[in-house]
Design a protein around this motif. Structure first.
Motif, PDB file in Angstrom:
ATOM      1  N   LEU A  51      33.129   8.408  25.862  1.00  0.00           N
ATOM      2  CA  LEU A  51      33.112   8.439  24.396  1.00  0.00           C
ATOM      3  C   LEU A  51      34.357   7.785  23.811  1.00  0.00           C
ATOM      4  CD1 LEU A  51      31.839   9.398  21.747  1.00  0.00           C
ATOM      5  CD2 LEU A  51      33.010  11.593  22.072  1.00  0.00           C
ATOM      6  N   TRP A  55      34.511   4.403  21.507  1.00  0.00           N
ATOM      7  CA  TRP A  55      35.202   4.530  20.214  1.00  0.00           C
ATOM      8  C   TRP A  55      36.283   3.461  20.067  1.00  0.00           C
ATOM      9  CZ3 TRP A  55      38.317   9.625  19.012  1.00  0.00           C
ATOM     10  CH2 TRP A  55      38.903   9.507  17.749  1.00  0.00           C
ATOM     11  N   GLU A  56      37.077   3.268  21.099  1.00  0.00           N
ATOM     12  CA  GLU A  56      38.139   2.256  21.058  1.00  0.00           C
ATOM     13  C   GLU A  56      37.557   0.852  20.925  1.00  0.00           C
ATOM     14  OE1 GLU A  56      41.927   0.631  21.039  1.00  0.00           O
ATOM     15  OE2 GLU A  56      41.364   2.756  20.928  1.00  0.00           O
ATOM     16  N   SER A  59      36.455   0.252  17.402  1.00  0.00           N
ATOM     17  CA  SER A  59      37.595   0.053  16.501  1.00  0.00           C
ATOM     18  C   SER A  59      38.211  -1.325  16.677  1.00  0.00           C
ATOM     19  CB  SER A  59      38.652   1.137  16.741  1.00  0.00           C
ATOM     20  OG  SER A  59      38.133   2.423  16.490  1.00  0.00           O
ATOM     21  N   LEU A  64      34.205  -0.227  13.421  1.00  0.00           N
ATOM     22  CA  LEU A  64      34.631   1.053  12.853  1.00  0.00           C
ATOM     23  C   LEU A  64      35.912   0.828  12.065  1.00  0.00           C
ATOM     24  CD1 LEU A  64      34.053   4.096  12.700  1.00  0.00           C
ATOM     25  CD2 LEU A  64      35.465   4.384  14.750  1.00  0.00           C
TER      26      LEU A  64
END
Length: 288
Positions: A51, A55-56, A59, A64
């Motif tokens: 996860l 997420w990284e 970004s 994001l």
């Protein structure tokens, strides 16, 4: 003897010769039953790591926005800065003190209530219904009354954490007590065990599996309640830190607070599981 007669005798002799019986084929070996391997202690970290990587990546590629949610790398940088300044340690100790104090009180009360309700008819009649009513009422709904009764300080927060914790401990321990095999109860009566010996040798060992299940749920409930309660009239704690960061739009600090809650919850669950494996080493079960 003519050649034809000799041929017929040879043919008859060939037919009358003993024929070797067919050899039985060896039975095929059954495929070994492969029991599923137990997940190592660090295996629980696989999902969170995936996860974080996704997420990284979102970004870094711009999918994001940092205004919505800071990247994990940014949160790590902010967390190290807060550690160097001593801010994170101070708020962490305040949160841990509230959580562990509420957890200890709630677990003790839940265990005592479960023993009283699971071992006596009077206890079940007077306790079980009350706990079931509390189970149906969310902890957040009790905040207004708790503020009126206990004030808005630390006592109120610890009391609400304890009430959140005692419910899963009570329900699972009570269910384990009610599920003890009657043969063990009859054996205890036949050998003349007293109440104290019955409690120590039969009731408590039989309730341990359910107690540890409730304890794992209680640890999660403890941190979940703390997240909300620390945003009510507090000047220290991880929740207060996140609440202040919300006012300034510091999503990286909010992510740091969430990470601290996640790490504390995960570490607490792993500690309970390790304690459960040690205490229930006698139990042979799949994945145990």
């Amino acid at each position: 003897m003519s050649d034809r007669a000799s041929y017929e005798l040879i043919s008859v002799a060939d037919v009358l010769l003993p024929i070797d019986p067919p050899q039985p084929r060896p039975a095929p070996r059954a495929a070994p039953v492969l029991a599923p391997r137990r997940l190592p202690a660090w295996g629980i970290l696989f999902g969170p790591l995936v996860l974080v990587l996704v997420w990284e990546a979102a970004s870094q590629t711009g999918l994001l926005s940092p205004r919505l949610l800071a990247a994990p790398s940014t949160a790590v940088t902010s967390g190290f800065a807060m550690l160097q300044a001593g801010t994170l340690q101070e708020h962490f100790l305040a949160s841990a003190q509230r959580a562990w104090l509420g957890l200890g009180i709630g677990v003790a009360i839940g265990l005592v209530l479960a023993l009283a309700s699971g071992l006596t008819r009077l206890g079940e009649a007077s306790i079980d219904g009350v706990v079931q009513v509390k189970r149906a009422i969310p902890t957040l709904a009790l905040i207004p009354l708790a503020i009126l009764w206990l004030g808005i300080g630390e006592v109120m927060k610890i009391a609400l954490i304890a009430t959140s914790v005692l419910v899963p401990v009570y329900i699972n321990t009570h269910a384990a007590l009610r599920g003890i095999d009657l043969r063990f109860v009859e054996l205890a009566r036949s050998v003349g065990l007293g109440r104290a010996e019955f409690l120590r040798r039969v009731a408590l060992p039989g309730a341990l599996p359910g107690f540890f299940t409730g304890l794992r749920l209680a640890v999660t409930a403890c941190w979940t309640a703390l997240v909300v309660l620390e945003q009510i009239n507090t000047t220290e704690g991880i929740g207060y830190l996140m609440n202040r960061a919300r006012d300034y739009g510091q999503t990286d600090v909010i992510v740091v607070g969430l990470a601290v809650y996640a790490v504390l919850g995960l570490a607490s669950d792993m500690a309970v599981r390790a304690l459960e494996r040690r205490a229930l080493s006698w139990r042979k079960a799949l994945g145990a």
